[in-house]
Write a protein that holds these residues in place. Structure first.
Motif, short mmCIF file in Angstrom:
data_model
loop_
_atom_site.label_atom_id
_atom_site.label_comp_id
_atom_site.label_asym_id
_atom_site.label_seq_id
_atom_site.Cartn_x
_atom_site.Cartn_y
_atom_site.Cartn_z
N ARG A 126 0.87 -1.34 0.13
CA ARG A 126 -0.21 -0.24 -0.42
C ARG A 126 1.18 1.14 -0.13
NH1 ARG A 126 -5.23 1.41 4.26
NH2 ARG A 126 -5.34 3.40 3.47
N ALA A 127 1.86 1.50 0.70
CA ALA A 127 2.27 2.57 0.65
C ALA A 127 4.00 2.57 -0.41
CB ALA A 127 3.66 2.29 2.00
N LEU A 128 3.44 1.73 -1.23
CA LEU A 128 4.55 2.03 -2.34
C LEU A 128 3.58 2.13 -3.71
CD1 LEU A 128 7.00 -1.47 -2.19
CD2 LEU A 128 7.31 0.30 -1.96
N SER A 129 2.65 1.49 -3.50
CA SER A 129 2.06 2.18 -4.56
C SER A 129 1.07 3.73 -4.29
CB SER A 129 0.56 1.28 -4.55
OG SER A 129 0.87 -0.12 -4.61
N GLU A 130 0.87 4.16 -3.21
CA GLU A 130 1.15 5.38 -2.64
C GLU A 130 2.27 6.38 -3.36
OE1 GLU A 130 0.54 8.63 0.41
OE2 GLU A 130 -0.78 6.62 1.23
N LEU A 131 3.42 5.68 -3.34
CA LEU A 131 5.14 6.32 -3.81
C LEU A 131 5.05 6.52 -5.21
CD1 LEU A 131 7.51 4.74 -0.73
CD2 LEU A 131 7.11 7.44 -1.13
N GLU A 132 4.24 5.65 -6.11
CA GLU A 132 4.48 4.85 -7.00
C GLU A 132 3.27 6.47 -8.32
OE1 GLU A 132 4.86 1.40 -10.64
OE2 GLU A 132 4.45 1.18 -8.55
N ASP A 133 2.36 6.50 -7.41
CA ASP A 133 1.34 7.74 -7.27
C ASP A 133 1.83 8.58 -7.40
OD1 ASP A 133 -0.46 5.04 -7.60
OD2 ASP A 133 -2.05 5.37 -5.50
N GLU A 134 2.77 8.50 -6.80
CA GLU A 134 3.43 10.33 -6.75
C GLU A 134 4.93 10.68 -7.60
OE1 GLU A 134 4.51 11.29 -2.67
OE2 GLU A 134 3.31 10.61 -1.29
N GLY A 135 5.48 9.42 -8.24
CA GLY A 135 6.18 9.32 -9.30
C GLY A 135 7.75 9.01 -8.19
N LEU A 136 7.97 9.20 -7.24
CA LEU A 136 9.06 8.63 -6.71
C LEU A 136 9.45 7.48 -7.08
CD1 LEU A 136 9.05 10.61 -2.74
CD2 LEU A 136 10.24 10.75 -4.69
N ILE A 137 7.92 6.60 -7.11
CA ILE A 137 9.04 5.03 -7.69
C ILE A 137 8.33 5.01 -8.63
CG2 ILE A 137 10.04 4.34 -5.63
CD1 ILE A 137 7.49 2.31 -5.08
N THR A 138 8.87 3.79 -9.56
CA THR A 138 8.29 2.82 -10.71
C THR A 138 8.85 1.77 -10.36
OG1 THR A 138 10.52 2.96 -12.07
CG2 THR A 138 8.92 5.15 -12.34
#
Length: 124
Positions: free
Chosen positions: A53-65
């Motif tokens: 869930r946390a990683l998905s949020e970071l991906e939504d923010e564009g910080l991770i792919t």
């Protein structure tokens, strides 16, 4: 990177913030592969679903792919990282100023304290 959690806040939000700070400070450098969900779950002692869930949020923010079959990677978009650093600094500054205002500290005293502490900080 060491993770610490406050029992009064949702764990996934704390993970988002701590990983985000790690990215913004370079603890997780641009383009670097992040530990897997499983590895992060073991490292943090947090449920893998919470990690995801946390990683998905970071991906939504564009910080991770996500690179299929390779895992999750820190963005290499330095402009985005700088923008988020600036936003974080502004947010911290506003919080600091609001806290000082609630204590009744004048702007003049705030500036004096920043100057003095800044000089002391630079000399260390």
């Amino acid at each position: 990177m060491k993770f610490r959690f406050d029992e009064h806040l949702p764990i996934y939000k704390q993970l988002v913030e701590q990983i985000k700070i790690g990215i913004l400070t370079g603890a997780y450098p641009c383009g670097e592969r992040l530990p897997s969900v499983r590895e992060l779950a073991i490292l943090t002692r947090v449920n893998p679903n919470t990690i995801q869930r946390a990683l998905s949020e970071l991906e939504d923010e564009g910080l991770i792919t996500t690179k299929r079959t390779s895992g999750k990677f820190v963005t290499d978009d330095m402009k985005l990282i700088q923008k988020m650093k600036d936003e974080q600094a502004e947010m911290l500054t506003i919080k600091f100023l609001n806290d000082c205002q609630q204590l009744g500290i004048s702007q003049q005293l705030i500036l004096k304290m920043i100057k003095e502490k800044g000089e002391k900080y630079e000399s260390n």
